[in-house]
Design an enzyme around this catalytic site. Structure first.
Site, PDB file in Angstrom:
ATOM      1  N   CYS A 208      -0.643   4.328   2.487  1.00 38.45           N
ATOM      2  CA  CYS A 208      -0.675   4.196   3.953  1.00 38.45           C
ATOM      3  C   CYS A 208      -0.379   2.750   4.325  1.00 38.45           C
ATOM      4  O   CYS A 208       0.776   2.347   4.327  1.00 38.45           O
ATOM      5  CB  CYS A 208      -1.985   4.711   4.551  1.00 38.45           C
ATOM      6  SG  CYS A 208      -3.482   4.154   3.729  1.00 38.45           S
ATOM      7  N   SER A 209      -1.414   1.971   4.624  1.00 40.40           N
ATOM      8  CA  SER A 209      -1.155   0.616   5.096  1.00 40.40           C
ATOM      9  C   SER A 209      -2.370  -0.258   4.877  1.00 40.40           C
ATOM     10  O   SER A 209      -2.667  -1.118   5.690  1.00 40.40           O
ATOM     11  CB  SER A 209      -0.811   0.657   6.578  1.00 40.40           C
ATOM     12  OG  SER A 209      -1.825   1.387   7.261  1.00 40.40           O
ATOM     13  N   CYS A 210      -3.095  -0.045   3.792  1.00 45.77           N
ATOM     14  CA  CYS A 210      -4.262  -0.872   3.505  1.00 45.77           C
ATOM     15  C   CYS A 210      -3.808  -2.326   3.403  1.00 45.77           C
ATOM     16  O   CYS A 210      -2.791  -2.620   2.771  1.00 45.77           O
ATOM     17  CB  CYS A 210      -4.921  -0.434   2.203  1.00 45.77           C
ATOM     18  SG  CYS A 210      -5.543   1.260   2.281  1.00 45.77           S
TER      19      CYS A 210
ATOM     20  N   CYS B 146       0.888  -1.158   0.000  1.00 53.53           N
ATOM     21  CA  CYS B 146       0.000   0.000   0.000  1.00 53.53           C
ATOM     22  C   CYS B 146       0.923   1.203   0.000  1.00 53.53           C
ATOM     23  O   CYS B 146       1.571   1.483   1.000  1.00 53.53           O
ATOM     24  CB  CYS B 146      -0.923   0.023   1.217  1.00 53.53           C
ATOM     25  SG  CYS B 146      -1.880   1.559   1.322  1.00 53.53           S
TER      26      CYS B 146
END
Lengths: 123, 236
Positions: free
Chosen positions: B140-142, B137
């Site tokens: 961000c941090s999906c 991702c």
């Protein structure tokens, strides 16, 4: 290969250890999940706020190696709370100071509760 | 520990930095430095901010402590990469399940009881002898929580997020994975709407294995694409 997995095969943690390094991280995570469930924001809104917080931290010099992730997370949560008019910055600030005084007034080893704030007036 | 040092200097909003915690205890007048004062409690800057949020959200009826505890417990004990490993093992063992997984991954994963937050729109990306898939991702941090749990630290780090796209082969090398030069590497950038689960190739020598046996070979990293499944020898 992963000792923890061998010892506790049913736990979903991995070789890197516990999911949350400190309790506040778990609380910040859970509040976000709960607020999304309550409909305060959509997940794309959340992802946008988090991405914004990460960029902001990088601009401030955070090397962003993943260990400050929950700092970004917390900042994103604060920004959404303010954007959604749940609280303004002054209120968050006042409550933060109240908790600080409460901790200060709490004997070590006892649970810290907001009622311990000697100046408790606005809650 | 480098990380601990960094955590001690959180990235606060500028307006919150004026409050220097170290100065809090200097007014007590007992003639000792706060570092030696163990009589009262202290919360870190970030813990204070989290408590401030929790207070206001609880007062407004938006969250309650028991619900927060339940969420934390769920993510600490029930959701993690073992869930994804069962999905992969089922896909290896059951061609009909694999077909459903290709057709509608969200529904097929839900058959095993995994679903909900961050797993609403799942897609599997299948490794083949020609193509290796890797998930990132960049923004961000999906990450597909229901099948992999919460992401590892490196997945959330800037170096991985940027390098996975620019130099996937180099990243794989860092993870100890060297693929043939001829193998194509596809990098999938997750979004808040779409989450990917890598379906690794079934290791050779596992003919006739049960799903449970197969699941033991499936590592978290093999489902992100930064690793390969274990081989029968390595796991037995």
């Amino acid at each position: 290969m992963t000792a923890m997995q061998d010892i506790l095969p049913d736990l979903p943690c991995d070789a890197e250890g516990p999911i949350f390094a400190e309790p506040w991280q778990a609380q910040a995570f859970a509040m976000t999940v709960a607020l999304h469930k309550a409909g305060l924001f959509t997940w794309p809104e959340w992802a946008d706020a988090l991405s914004h917080a990460i960029k902001h931290a990088q601009a401030e010099g955070d090397p962003d190696h993943g260990d400050t992730y929950y700092h970004h997370w917390l900042r994103a949560l604060e920004s959404l709370i303010i954007a959604k008019c749940v609280a303004d910055e002054a209120l968050l600030h006042a409550l933060r100071d109240a908790w600080d005084r409460a901790a200060d007034a709490t004997p070590h080893g006892q649970p810290i509760v907001l009622e311990n704030d000697p100046q408790r007036a606005f809650v | 520990m480098d990380g601990v040092e960094k955590a001690a200097q959180p990235v606060h909003p500028p307006s919150m930095t004026h409050h220097d915690h170290d100065n809090d205890h200097h007014d007590h007048g007992h003639g000792h430095h706060h570092d030696h004062d163990r009589e009262h409690s202290e919360l870190s800057e970030v813990a204070l901010r989290v408590r401030a949020l929790e207070t206001i959200l609880t007062q407004k009826g938006l969250v309650d402590a028991a619900a927060l505890d339940a969420i934390v417990e769920t993510y600490e004990t029930k959701i993690g990469p073992r869930n994804g490993a069962r999905v992969v093992a089922r896909a290896w063992a059951d061609p009909a399940y694999l077909a459903r997984l290709r057709d509608n991954a969200t529904a097929a994963i839900a058959e095993l009881g995994y679903g909900g937050r961050q797993g609403e729109h799942m897609q599997i990306v299948e490794n083949t002898p020609d193509t290796h898939n890797m998930v990132v991702c960049t923004l961000c941090s999906c990450y597909p929580w229901p099948v992999l749990g919460l992401p590892p630290v490196w997945y959330k780090s800037a170096p991985y997020r940027s390098r996975a796209v620019i130099d996937p082969r180099g990243v794989l090398k860092d993870f100890g994975v060297t693929l043939p030069e001829t193998m194509r590497i596809r990098v999938w950038d997750s979004t808040a709407e779409m989450r990917y689960l890598v379906l690794p190739m079934r290791p050779a020598g596992t003919e006739g294995w049960s799903e449970e046996q197969l699941a033991h070979l499936v590592t978290r990293d093999s489902m992100i694409g930064t690793g390969l499944p274990l081989t029968p020898g390595a796991s037995a």
